[in-house]
Scaffold this motif. Structure first.
Motif, PDB file in Angstrom:
ATOM      1  N   LYS A  38       0.810  -1.224   0.000  1.00 46.50           N
ATOM      2  CA  LYS A  38       0.000   0.000   0.000  1.00 46.50           C
ATOM      3  C   LYS A  38       0.843   1.274   0.000  1.00 46.50           C
ATOM      4  O   LYS A  38       0.294   2.372  -0.112  1.00 46.50           O
ATOM      5  CB  LYS A  38      -0.937  -0.001   1.215  1.00 46.50           C
ATOM      6  N   ARG A  39       2.145   1.152   0.106  1.00 47.95           N
ATOM      7  CA  ARG A  39       2.996   2.344  -0.001  1.00 47.95           C
ATOM      8  C   ARG A  39       3.064   2.838  -1.445  1.00 47.95           C
ATOM      9  O   ARG A  39       3.473   3.970  -1.705  1.00 47.95           O
ATOM     10  CB  ARG A  39       4.405   2.049   0.537  1.00 47.95           C
ATOM     11  N   PHE A  40       2.655   1.997  -2.372  1.00 46.95           N
ATOM     12  CA  PHE A  40       2.556   2.411  -3.774  1.00 46.95           C
ATOM     13  C   PHE A  40       1.164   2.979  -4.042  1.00 46.95           C
ATOM     14  O   PHE A  40       0.149   2.417  -3.612  1.00 46.95           O
ATOM     15  CB  PHE A  40       2.770   1.228  -4.724  1.00 46.95           C
ATOM     16  N   THR A  41       1.115   4.086  -4.747  1.00 48.19           N
ATOM     17  CA  THR A  41      -0.145   4.608  -5.276  1.00 48.19           C
ATOM     18  C   THR A  41       0.095   5.007  -6.730  1.00 48.19           C
ATOM     19  O   THR A  41       1.216   5.372  -7.101  1.00 48.19           O
ATOM     20  CB  THR A  41      -0.657   5.833  -4.499  1.00 48.19           C
ATOM     21  N   PHE A  42      -0.941   4.933  -7.550  1.00 53.86           N
ATOM     22  CA  PHE A  42      -0.766   5.411  -8.917  1.00 53.86           C
ATOM     23  C   PHE A  42      -1.985   6.204  -9.352  1.00 53.86           C
ATOM     24  O   PHE A  42      -3.101   6.001  -8.864  1.00 53.86           O
ATOM     25  CB  PHE A  42      -0.447   4.271  -9.881  1.00 53.86           C
ATOM     26  N   PHE A  43      -1.733   7.127 -10.260  1.00 47.40           N
ATOM     27  CA  PHE A  43      -2.778   7.984 -10.788  1.00 47.40           C
ATOM     28  C   PHE A  43      -2.655   8.031 -12.308  1.00 47.40           C
ATOM     29  O   PHE A  43      -1.554   7.994 -12.846  1.00 47.40           O
ATOM     30  CB  PHE A  43      -2.645   9.417 -10.253  1.00 47.40           C
ATOM     31  N   LYS A  44      -3.795   8.123 -12.964  1.00 48.66           N
ATOM     32  CA  LYS A  44      -3.794   8.496 -14.368  1.00 48.66           C
ATOM     33  C   LYS A  44      -3.709  10.019 -14.417  1.00 48.66           C
ATOM     34  O   LYS A  44      -4.500  10.703 -13.756  1.00 48.66           O
ATOM     35  CB  LYS A  44      -5.068   8.028 -15.058  1.00 48.66           C
ATOM     36  N   LYS A  45      -2.768  10.535 -15.160  1.00 57.05           N
ATOM     37  CA  LYS A  45      -2.670  11.989 -15.260  1.00 57.05           C
ATOM     38  C   LYS A  45      -3.957  12.530 -15.861  1.00 57.05           C
ATOM     39  O   LYS A  45      -4.415  12.040 -16.900  1.00 57.05           O
ATOM     40  CB  LYS A  45      -1.465  12.375 -16.127  1.00 57.05           C
ATOM     41  N   PRO A  46      -4.564  13.538 -15.228  1.00 58.91           N
ATOM     42  CA  PRO A  46      -5.812  14.103 -15.761  1.00 58.91           C
ATOM     43  C   PRO A  46      -5.668  14.526 -17.216  1.00 58.91           C
ATOM     44  O   PRO A  46      -4.643  15.103 -17.610  1.00 58.91           O
ATOM     45  CB  PRO A  46      -6.066  15.299 -14.845  1.00 58.91           C
ATOM     46  N   SER A  47      -6.684  14.262 -18.010  1.00 58.97           N
ATOM     47  CA  SER A  47      -6.604  14.488 -19.460  1.00 58.97           C
ATOM     48  C   SER A  47      -6.481  15.961 -19.833  1.00 58.97           C
ATOM     49  O   SER A  47      -6.005  16.281 -20.918  1.00 58.97           O
ATOM     50  CB  SER A  47      -7.838  13.887 -20.149  1.00 58.97           C
ATOM     51  N   HIS A  48      -6.892  16.859 -18.938  1.00 62.11           N
ATOM     52  CA  HIS A  48      -6.808  18.281 -19.266  1.00 62.11           C
ATOM     53  C   HIS A  48      -5.388  18.831 -19.118  1.00 62.11           C
ATOM     54  O   HIS A  48      -5.106  19.932 -19.574  1.00 62.11           O
ATOM     55  CB  HIS A  48      -7.765  19.097 -18.384  1.00 62.11           C
ATOM     56  N   LEU A  49      -4.501  18.048 -18.487  1.00 61.14           N
ATOM     57  CA  LEU A  49      -3.120  18.490 -18.325  1.00 61.14           C
ATOM     58  C   LEU A  49      -2.319  18.194 -19.584  1.00 61.14           C
ATOM     59  O   LEU A  49      -2.613  17.256 -20.326  1.00 61.14           O
ATOM     60  CB  LEU A  49      -2.473  17.801 -17.126  1.00 61.14           C
ATOM     61  N   LYS A  50      -1.278  18.978 -19.795  1.00 61.08           N
ATOM     62  CA  LYS A  50      -0.431  18.827 -20.982  1.00 61.08           C
ATOM     63  C   LYS A  50       0.264  17.469 -20.947  1.00 61.08           C
ATOM     64  O   LYS A  50       0.691  17.008 -19.887  1.00 61.08           O
ATOM     65  CB  LYS A  50       0.603  19.958 -21.018  1.00 61.08           C
ATOM     66  N   LYS A  51       0.411  16.847 -22.094  1.00 56.99           N
ATOM     67  CA  LYS A  51       1.075  15.551 -22.160  1.00 56.99           C
ATOM     68  C   LYS A  51       2.561  15.702 -21.875  1.00 56.99           C
ATOM     69  O   LYS A  51       3.174  16.703 -22.231  1.00 56.99           O
ATOM     70  CB  LYS A  51       0.873  14.917 -23.536  1.00 56.99           C
ATOM     71  N   GLY A  52       3.145  14.704 -21.223  1.00 59.60           N
ATOM     72  CA  GLY A  52       4.580  14.715 -20.968  1.00 59.60           C
ATOM     73  C   GLY A  52       4.921  14.493 -19.503  1.00 59.60           C
ATOM     74  O   GLY A  52       4.080  14.655 -18.611  1.00 59.60           O
ATOM     75  N   GLY A  53       6.178  14.132 -19.292  1.00 57.02           N
ATOM     76  CA  GLY A  53       6.647  13.829 -17.949  1.00 57.02           C
ATOM     77  C   GLY A  53       6.615  15.015 -17.001  1.00 57.02           C
ATOM     78  O   GLY A  53       6.461  14.839 -15.790  1.00 57.02           O
ATOM     79  N   ASN A  54       6.764  16.220 -17.535  1.00 56.62           N
ATOM     80  CA  ASN A  54       6.787  17.397 -16.666  1.00 56.62           C
ATOM     81  C   ASN A  54       5.451  17.594 -15.961  1.00 56.62           C
ATOM     82  O   ASN A  54       5.403  17.827 -14.744  1.00 56.62           O
ATOM     83  CB  ASN A  54       7.121  18.653 -17.480  1.00 56.62           C
ATOM     84  N   ALA A  55       4.358  17.514 -16.716  1.00 56.60           N
ATOM     85  CA  ALA A  55       3.028  17.648 -16.113  1.00 56.60           C
ATOM     86  C   ALA A  55       2.762  16.501 -15.145  1.00 56.60           C
ATOM     87  O   ALA A  55       2.136  16.696 -14.092  1.00 56.60           O
ATOM     88  CB  ALA A  55       1.957  17.693 -17.200  1.00 56.60           C
ATOM     89  N   ALA A  56       3.246  15.310 -15.479  1.00 55.11           N
ATOM     90  CA  ALA A  56       3.055  14.157 -14.595  1.00 55.11           C
ATOM     91  C   ALA A  56       3.800  14.355 -13.280  1.00 55.11           C
ATOM     92  O   ALA A  56       3.277  14.037 -12.198  1.00 55.11           O
ATOM     93  CB  ALA A  56       3.536  12.884 -15.295  1.00 55.11           C
ATOM     94  N   ARG A  57       5.016  14.874 -13.339  1.00 54.21           N
ATOM     95  CA  ARG A  57       5.760  15.156 -12.109  1.00 54.21           C
ATOM     96  C   ARG A  57       5.042  16.205 -11.259  1.00 54.21           C
ATOM     97  O   ARG A  57       4.931  16.061 -10.040  1.00 54.21           O
ATOM     98  CB  ARG A  57       7.172  15.645 -12.442  1.00 54.21           C
TER      99      ARG A  57
END
Length: 315
Positions: free
Chosen positions: A58-77
């Motif tokens: 349970k120390r792991f969590t994951f999210f789908k990056k919201p679709s309204h955010l710009k694509k790419g690792g920067n927005a994901a970070r």
């Protein structure tokens, strides 16, 4: 006292590598961590893999990056950072590996001196066949981890080497419009806001995977794109911080941009960057050195020479 460390990982189509990365986190000797993985619309089985790790621990969590955010690792970070609950933050990449003492090595320094703003360890490059030392870390043993030294290349680190107090990162974000050089841009903005040097730990704690899909390999194949990316990143940071840093730091930034612009060449320099930069250079360095820089660009565009003028403009 066992402070929580937030590990933030953006990922895209890395299911074939991500499991090994997450396993290296599970193997950490320091166990009070949370790992936040943000998926950037992967087309492979990344989400199934992540679900299995969340079920396992349970120390792991994951999210789908919201679709309204710009694509790419920067927005994901940036999105991952909004979910972080830890007192300390360490960004990581979905294709790299932590050695078992990665977190413990860093947190021990903070526990001994809570006033230290950030710590930096070392990485080595690795492939299936070999590991390769990154020699730039040698500068950190003699030069403090400050803005001026980072600008001039006298101190060096990559994103995964860096762990900082979360409160110091609250006002800094990865530029979501940058395609390369985003980590350098991020650290320039961060360092411009703090006055105390970071702490260097002369120890390898990370394995950075080198493969055809890695950004550094793609940039090596196209030097023009690499120079364009560097110019965009450094010029954006320079514009953002030039009025809030001291004169030696400002001159160091200008000297770095002089080299990047010279390497890129006059024909590839956008006027909207060159014109304001020359005005700033004139105010800081004067007519003679600004003229030398212009001469370097002109000569280099004709005969590929002009290094002497460029070097003089940086003196």
């Amino acid at each position: 006292m066992t402070p929580l460390i937030s590990i933030i990982i953006p990922t895209y189509n890395r299911a074939h590598l991500l499991g090994e990365t997450l396993d290296s986190i599970l193997a950490q000797t320091y166990t009070h961590w949370e790992c936040i993985v943000v998926d950037d619309e992967s087309k492979d089985n990344t989400l199934l893999l992540l679900a299995s790790y969340v079920k396992k621990d349970k120390r792991f969590t994951f999210f789908k990056k919201p679709s309204h955010l710009k694509k790419g690792g920067n927005a994901a970070r940036n999105f991952g950072f909004t979910k972080a609950k830890g007192s300390y933050v360490n960004f990581f990449d979905s294709d790299d590996l932590m050695l078992p003492f990665f977190l413990e090595t860093k947190i021990k320094v903070f526990l001994k001196n809570s006033s230290i703003p950030f710590v930096v360890t070392k990485s080595v490059n690795f492939t299936e066949e070999e590991q390769t030392e990154i020699t730039k870390y040698q500068y950190n043993t003699t030069s403090p981890l400050t803005l001026e030294n980072f600008i001039s290349g006298k101190s060096y680190w990559i994103t995964k080497d860096f762990m900082a107090q979360k409160t110091l990162l609250d006002q800094v974000r990865f530029d979501e419009h940058l395609q390369s050089g985003q980590e350098t841009h991020y650290f320039l903005l961060f360092l411009s806001q703090i006055k105390q040097a970071g702490f260097f730990i002369d120890k390898v704690t990370t394995l950075r995977r080198v493969h055809e899909g890695s950004i550094q390999q793609q940039l090596k194949k196209n030097k023009v794109n690499a120079h364009k990316g560097a110019l965009t990143s450094w010029f954006s940071a320079y514009t953002a911080i030039k009025n809030n840093i001291n004169k030696p730091e400002c001159i160091a930034m200008q000297n770095r941009l002089i080299v990047i612009m010279y390497r890129l060449g006059l024909s590839s320099l956008p006027l909207k960057k060159l014109s304001p930069f020359l005005k700033n250079l004139l105010q800081t360095k004067g007519v003679l050195k600004t003229g030398a820089f212009i001469a370097a660009l002109l000569i280099n565009s004709i005969s590929k020479y002009g290094y002497g003028f460029m070097n003089f403009s940086r003196s």
